[in-house]
Write a protein that holds these residues in place. Structure first.
Motif, PDB file in Angstrom:
ATOM      1  N   ALA A  28       0.826  -1.212   0.000  1.00 42.59           N
ATOM      2  CA  ALA A  28       0.000   0.000   0.000  1.00 42.59           C
ATOM      3  C   ALA A  28       0.860   1.261   0.000  1.00 42.59           C
ATOM      4  O   ALA A  28       0.569   2.219  -0.727  1.00 42.59           O
ATOM      5  CB  ALA A  28      -0.929  -0.016   1.213  1.00 42.59           C
ATOM      6  N   GLU A  29       1.921   1.272   0.802  1.00 43.08           N
ATOM      7  CA  GLU A  29       2.793   2.449   0.868  1.00 43.08           C
ATOM      8  C   GLU A  29       3.438   2.718  -0.495  1.00 43.08           C
ATOM      9  O   GLU A  29       3.464   3.865  -0.974  1.00 43.08           O
ATOM     10  CB  GLU A  29       3.876   2.242   1.927  1.00 43.08           C
ATOM     11  CG  GLU A  29       4.794   3.439   2.103  1.00 43.08           C
ATOM     12  CD  GLU A  29       5.941   3.153   3.070  1.00 43.08           C
ATOM     13  OE1 GLU A  29       5.714   3.218   4.296  1.00 43.08           O
ATOM     14  OE2 GLU A  29       7.061   2.864   2.591  1.00 43.08           O
ATOM     15  N   GLN A  30       3.958   1.656  -1.121  1.00 37.33           N
ATOM     16  CA  GLN A  30       4.638   1.838  -2.404  1.00 37.33           C
ATOM     17  C   GLN A  30       3.653   2.251  -3.501  1.00 37.33           C
ATOM     18  O   GLN A  30       3.968   3.117  -4.340  1.00 37.33           O
ATOM     19  CB  GLN A  30       5.387   0.561  -2.766  1.00 37.33           C
ATOM     20  CG  GLN A  30       6.594   0.317  -1.850  1.00 37.33           C
ATOM     21  CD  GLN A  30       7.160  -1.091  -1.945  1.00 37.33           C
ATOM     22  OE1 GLN A  30       7.096  -1.735  -2.994  1.00 37.33           O
ATOM     23  NE2 GLN A  30       7.720  -1.587  -0.849  1.00 37.33           N
ATOM     24  N   LEU A  31       2.474   1.662  -3.514  1.00 37.73           N
ATOM     25  CA  LEU A  31       1.482   2.043  -4.525  1.00 37.73           C
ATOM     26  C   LEU A  31       0.998   3.480  -4.305  1.00 37.73           C
ATOM     27  O   LEU A  31       0.672   4.183  -5.264  1.00 37.73           O
ATOM     28  CB  LEU A  31       0.294   1.074  -4.504  1.00 37.73           C
ATOM     29  CG  LEU A  31       0.571  -0.332  -5.031  1.00 37.73           C
ATOM     30  CD1 LEU A  31      -0.664  -1.222  -4.848  1.00 37.73           C
ATOM     31  CD2 LEU A  31       0.982  -0.309  -6.510  1.00 37.73           C
ATOM     32  N   SER A  32       0.960   3.917  -3.040  1.00 37.62           N
ATOM     33  CA  SER A  32       0.514   5.285  -2.749  1.00 37.62           C
ATOM     34  C   SER A  32       1.456   6.322  -3.345  1.00 37.62           C
ATOM     35  O   SER A  32       1.045   7.454  -3.639  1.00 37.62           O
ATOM     36  CB  SER A  32       0.408   5.504  -1.235  1.00 37.62           C
ATOM     37  OG  SER A  32      -0.624   4.729  -0.681  1.00 37.62           O
ATOM     38  N   ALA A  33       2.726   5.952  -3.526  1.00 35.80           N
ATOM     39  CA  ALA A  33       3.706   6.888  -4.082  1.00 35.80           C
ATOM     40  C   ALA A  33       3.500   7.141  -5.577  1.00 35.80           C
ATOM     41  O   ALA A  33       4.155   8.007  -6.150  1.00 35.80           O
ATOM     42  CB  ALA A  33       5.123   6.363  -3.836  1.00 35.80           C
ATOM     43  N   THR A  34       2.598   6.385  -6.215  1.00 33.09           N
ATOM     44  CA  THR A  34       2.386   6.525  -7.658  1.00 33.09           C
ATOM     45  C   THR A  34       1.288   7.528  -8.006  1.00 33.09           C
ATOM     46  O   THR A  34       1.028   7.779  -9.178  1.00 33.09           O
ATOM     47  CB  THR A  34       1.984   5.176  -8.286  1.00 33.09           C
ATOM     48  OG1 THR A  34       0.668   4.809  -7.809  1.00 33.09           O
ATOM     49  CG2 THR A  34       2.982   4.077  -7.933  1.00 33.09           C
ATOM     50  N   GLY A  35       0.626   8.084  -6.983  1.00 39.06           N
ATOM     51  CA  GLY A  35      -0.469   9.011  -7.235  1.00 39.06           C
ATOM     52  C   GLY A  35      -1.829   8.346  -7.317  1.00 39.06           C
ATOM     53  O   GLY A  35      -2.848   9.019  -7.463  1.00 39.06           O
ATOM     54  N   ALA A  36      -1.862   7.014  -7.233  1.00 40.16           N
ATOM     55  CA  ALA A  36      -3.132   6.283  -7.268  1.00 40.16           C
ATOM     56  C   ALA A  36      -3.883   6.460  -5.951  1.00 40.16           C
ATOM     57  O   ALA A  36      -3.297   6.807  -4.924  1.00 40.16           O
ATOM     58  CB  ALA A  36      -2.867   4.807  -7.514  1.00 40.16           C
ATOM     59  N   THR A  37      -5.174   6.191  -6.006  1.00 38.60           N
ATOM     60  CA  THR A  37      -5.957   6.049  -4.778  1.00 38.60           C
ATOM     61  C   THR A  37      -5.780   4.618  -4.277  1.00 38.60           C
ATOM     62  O   THR A  37      -6.009   3.668  -5.027  1.00 38.60           O
ATOM     63  CB  THR A  37      -7.448   6.320  -5.040  1.00 38.60           C
ATOM     64  OG1 THR A  37      -7.611   7.687  -5.420  1.00 38.60           O
ATOM     65  CG2 THR A  37      -8.288   6.030  -3.801  1.00 38.60           C
ATOM     66  N   VAL A  38      -5.330   4.467  -3.045  1.00 40.01           N
ATOM     67  CA  VAL A  38      -5.088   3.147  -2.467  1.00 40.01           C
ATOM     68  C   VAL A  38      -6.027   2.949  -1.283  1.00 40.01           C
ATOM     69  O   VAL A  38      -6.073   3.779  -0.370  1.00 40.01           O
ATOM     70  CB  VAL A  38      -3.618   2.985  -2.025  1.00 40.01           C
ATOM     71  CG1 VAL A  38      -3.396   1.603  -1.418  1.00 40.01           C
ATOM     72  CG2 VAL A  38      -2.680   3.197  -3.207  1.00 40.01           C
ATOM     73  N   ILE A  39      -6.782   1.869  -1.334  1.00 42.34           N
ATOM     74  CA  ILE A  39      -7.736   1.555  -0.265  1.00 42.34           C
ATOM     75  C   ILE A  39      -7.211   0.357   0.511  1.00 42.34           C
ATOM     76  O   ILE A  39      -6.928  -0.700  -0.065  1.00 42.34           O
ATOM     77  CB  ILE A  39      -9.128   1.261  -0.852  1.00 42.34           C
ATOM     78  CG1 ILE A  39      -9.591   2.428  -1.730  1.00 42.34           C
ATOM     79  CG2 ILE A  39     -10.139   1.004   0.273  1.00 42.34           C
ATOM     80  CD1 ILE A  39     -10.862   2.151  -2.511  1.00 42.34           C
ATOM     81  N   LEU A  40      -7.066   0.537   1.813  1.00 40.46           N
ATOM     82  CA  LEU A  40      -6.586  -0.535   2.685  1.00 40.46           C
ATOM     83  C   LEU A  40      -7.785  -1.303   3.224  1.00 40.46           C
ATOM     84  O   LEU A  40      -8.625  -0.741   3.923  1.00 40.46           O
ATOM     85  CB  LEU A  40      -5.789   0.035   3.862  1.00 40.46           C
ATOM     86  CG  LEU A  40      -4.340   0.455   3.656  1.00 40.46           C
ATOM     87  CD1 LEU A  40      -4.209   1.483   2.553  1.00 40.46           C
ATOM     88  CD2 LEU A  40      -3.751   0.989   4.951  1.00 40.46           C
ATOM     89  N   GLY A  41      -7.869  -2.589   2.889  1.00 40.26           N
ATOM     90  CA  GLY A  41      -8.900  -3.441   3.448  1.00 40.26           C
ATOM     91  C   GLY A  41      -8.404  -4.046   4.744  1.00 40.26           C
ATOM     92  O   GLY A  41      -7.352  -4.673   4.773  1.00 40.26           O
ATOM     93  N   SER A  42      -9.141  -3.832   5.834  1.00 39.58           N
ATOM     94  CA  SER A  42      -8.680  -4.291   7.146  1.00 39.58           C
ATOM     95  C   SER A  42      -9.876  -4.595   8.041  1.00 39.58           C
ATOM     96  O   SER A  42     -10.891  -3.910   7.984  1.00 39.58           O
ATOM     97  CB  SER A  42      -7.820  -3.215   7.806  1.00 39.58           C
ATOM     98  OG  SER A  42      -7.512  -3.545   9.136  1.00 39.58           O
TER      99      SER A  42
END
Length: 321
Positions: A38-52
């Motif tokens: 999630a952290e690495q994908l967040s650096a790409t400008g995408a919207t990242v949703i954490l399922g927890s």
């Protein structure tokens, strides 16, 4: 001398391509490898949703990502893979029109007996790691099909390489050994990823399914992200010899991140770390021999449909690609 420029630049885990406008869901994105995905994908400008399933831990993970990545578009959704009936509302609660990728990362690993069950009566590791993701995919498929070229990325495990499924005892009722049951639950998840792609291709779907594994990923080699993970100096020193063979969870995330972002990655492939499948940058590796057994994959699929009451494949056929 030819001066032809390669059509795609070499993959660099430190310089990821932009993915502005994309939406990614990471199950179990609040801890371990999932957090680093999630952290690495967040650096790409995408919207990242954490399922927890734990809102407090999800809030900690979100705060950690925002503190490290300026302008990170990260949020959370409640997700309990051990409760199959709760999964049908997850797609709606994402509040998006499409989903560009889901990383099926969340996992339960028990070290000791006794055998535990989900509320649905399934062995806890098989029920969460495999059946939960199987059912979730069915409910996410309309959102995935609405994206131009979505990906389902299933996080397997090196522990699955030496295991074989017992199709007559998928729930480990007759012979429960925690480490073996865990390895088999991850193997089932990997079979699902392979078989899902086969069915998506047959249906003419635009969605692709990729299987990855993190190699050997240790907490003691993982950089600190307090309060999610704190690595002591002692742990760092004692783990130093292991770094020759394995790596931290931040590096264990690399194959999944590449499977989400890199156009070179195709459905039906297996990706893992470069060095002996245990550490290093992500690369495609040959599909493990037992994962190529389509009859086992098909029997597992049918059993999973019976156990969950849903079939992700029928939705892929029903939604225009």
């Amino acid at each position: 001398m030819s001066s032809a420029v390669p059509s795609t630049p070499p993959w660099n885990v430190q310089q990821l391509p932009r993915a502005d406008g994309s939406v990614f869901l990471v199950t179990g994105g609040n801890a371990g490898i999932g957090y680093f995905v999630a952290e690495q994908l967040s650096a790409t400008g995408a919207t990242v949703i954490l399922g927890s399933r734990n809102p407090a831990k999800a809030a900690d993970a979100t705060a950690s990502i925002r503190a490290r990545i300026a302008g990170a578009r990260v949020r959370t959704v409640r997700l309990d893979l051990a409760d199959l009936s709760s999964l049908r509302t997850v797609a709606e609660s994402l509040e998006v029109e499409r989903l560009d990728a889901v990383v099926h990362n969340a996992g339960v690993a028990l070290d000791d007996p006794p055998r535990e069950e989900t509320g649905d009566g399934h062995e806890l590791m098989f029920g969460t790691n495999h059946l939960g993701h199987f059912a979730l995919t069915r409910w996410l498929m309309p959102l995935l099909s609405a994206a131009p070229a979505a990906r389902v990325v299933s996080m397997g495990s090196f522990a699955a390489k030496s295991e074989r499924l017992d199709l007559d005892d998928l729930q480990s009722r007759m012979d429960y050994r925690p480490k073996r049951t865990y390895g088999r639950s991850k193997l089932a998840q990997m079979y699902f990823g392979v078989e899902l792609d086969r069915r998506l291709r047959a249906a003419g779907s635009t969605v692709a399914s990729v299987v990855v594994h993190p190699g050997g990923a240790l907490d003691s080699l993982t950089p600190s992200r307090p309060p999610i993970h704190v690595r002591t100096a002692g742990a760092r020193l004692s783990a130093a010899p292991a770094a020759l063979l394995v790596q931290g969870k931040h590096a264990g995330a690399w194959p999944a991140v590449r499977a989400v972002l890199d156009p070179v990655v195709l459905g039906g492939q297996l990706w893992g770390p470069r060095v002996l499948g245990l550490r290093g940058e992500p690369r495609r590796e040959p599909m493990w021999n037992h994962l190529t057994d389509s009859s086992v994959a098909a029997r597992l699929w049918d059993a999973s449909c019976d156990l969950t009451g849903v079939d992700p494949g029928t939705v892929a056929c029903a939604v225009p690609g």
